[in-house]
Design a protein around this motif. Structure first.
Motif, short mmCIF file in Angstrom:
data_model
loop_
_atom_site.label_atom_id
_atom_site.label_comp_id
_atom_site.label_asym_id
_atom_site.label_seq_id
_atom_site.Cartn_x
_atom_site.Cartn_y
_atom_site.Cartn_z
N TYR A 85 17.44 70.74 43.67
CA TYR A 85 16.65 70.33 42.21
C TYR A 85 17.58 69.34 41.53
CZ TYR A 85 13.59 71.67 38.48
OH TYR A 85 12.65 71.83 37.37
N ARG A 86 19.03 69.84 41.25
CA ARG A 86 19.68 69.11 40.18
C ARG A 86 19.91 67.50 40.79
NH1 ARG A 86 24.68 71.16 39.74
NH2 ARG A 86 24.27 72.69 41.31
N ILE A 87 20.14 67.32 42.15
CA ILE A 87 20.29 66.00 42.62
C ILE A 87 18.89 65.19 42.57
CG2 ILE A 87 20.63 64.62 44.91
CD1 ILE A 87 22.66 66.70 45.94
N ILE A 88 17.92 65.93 42.80
CA ILE A 88 16.57 64.89 42.70
C ILE A 88 16.25 64.83 41.27
CG2 ILE A 88 14.14 65.01 43.28
CD1 ILE A 88 16.12 64.55 45.72
N ARG A 89 15.93 65.80 40.43
CA ARG A 89 15.56 65.80 39.14
C ARG A 89 16.58 65.35 38.28
NH1 ARG A 89 10.44 68.76 37.60
NH2 ARG A 89 11.46 68.17 35.75
N ALA A 90 17.66 65.84 38.17
CA ALA A 90 18.49 65.32 37.01
C ALA A 90 19.08 64.01 37.60
CB ALA A 90 19.69 66.53 36.99
N HIS A 91 19.61 63.85 38.78
CA HIS A 91 20.33 62.69 38.99
C HIS A 91 19.45 61.53 39.50
CE1 HIS A 91 24.78 61.48 40.62
NE2 HIS A 91 24.21 60.71 39.46
#
Ligand SMILES: Nc1ncnc2c1ncn2[C@@H]1O[C@H](COP(=O)(O)OP(=O)(O)OP(=O)(O)O)[C@@H](O)[C@H]1O
Ligand SMILES: [Mg+2]
Length: 159
Positions: A124-130
Motif C-alpha cells: 500500500y505504501r509503495i504503490i500509493r504514497a511513493h
C-alpha cells in the motif's frame, strides 16, 4: 524522468525477475501459473526495486492462499494514464471482515511465526504514497484479485 531512484521501468521485466525467485517454490507445488502480459506495455517512471517488493508480497500471499494447488494469474494491460497489473488466485478467498483490514499494518490471519502482517502495508505504501498509484482488492470464494494501477509518472510532490 530521472528523479532520485525513479527510472524508466519495464514492469514485465520486474514481474519476470520476481517470478524467477518464486520458480523453485512453484516447481514444488501443483500451482499453475497463467502469465497474461499485454504486448507493448508502455514503460513507466518508477522505482523498480520497490515494485519488485510489491510483486513479491502479492505473489507470496497468493501462493500461501493456494496452499499447493490452483492457479496464480498475473496479467498486465495499459490503463488510463499508466499501466494496470493484476495478481489473482483461485484460492479460498478473503472473508468480508478480513477483507476490510488486509492493508492494516500487522494484520495477519497467519499463525505466529508465519506472517508479520506487514506485506500488504508495504504494498500500500509503495504503490500509493511513493508512486501515486492505487491498489484495490476484490475477493470471493475461488477468486481473489489484487489490482494495481501505476501512473506513467508519479506526482512530483511524492518523491
Ligand atoms: N490472496 C489472498 N488470499 C487470501 N487471503 C489473503 C490473500 N492476500 C492476503 N490475504 C489475507 O490478508 C492478510 C494480510 O496479508 P499481509 O501480506 O499483509 O500479511 P501476511 O501475509 O499475513 O504476513 P507477511 O506478508 O508479513 O508475511 C493475510 O494474513 C491473509 O489473511
Ligand atoms: Mg503477506
Amino acid at each position: 524522468m530521472d528523479r532520485g531512484d525513479f527510472q524508466e521501468t519495464d514492469v514485465h521485466r520486474g514481474l519476470d525477475s520476481t517470478l524467477a525467485i518464486f520458480a523453485p517454490r512453484l516447481k514444488r507445488t501443483a500451482v499453475k501459473l497463467e502469465r497474461r502480459f499485454a504486448p507493448d506495455l508502455p514503460r513507466i517512471c518508477a522505482h523498480p526495486g520497490e515494485l519488485n517488493q510489491v510483486w513479491t508480497n502479492l505473489i507470496d500471499n497468493a501462493l500461501d492462499a493456494l496452499d499447493g494447488q490452483g492457479t496464480l494469474t498475473i496479467s498486465t494491460r495499459p490503463d488510463e494514464g499508466g499501466v494496470a497489473v493484476e495478481i489473482s488466485d483461485n484460492g479460498p478467498g478473503i472473508p468480508p471482515d478480513v477483507l476490510s483490514r488486509v492493508f492494516e499494518p500487522f494484520f495477519t490471519t497467519k499463525a505466529v511465526g508465519q506472517g508479520t502482517g506487514l506485506g500488504l502495508d508495504i504494498v500500500y505504501r509503495i504503490i500509493r504514497a511513493h508512486h501515486g498509484g492505487d491498489v484495490k482488492v476484490s475477493s470471493q470464494p475461488g477468486e481473489t484479485r489484487f489490482m494495481v494501477h501505476l501512473p506513467f509518472n508519479p506526482p512530483k510532490e511524492l518523491n
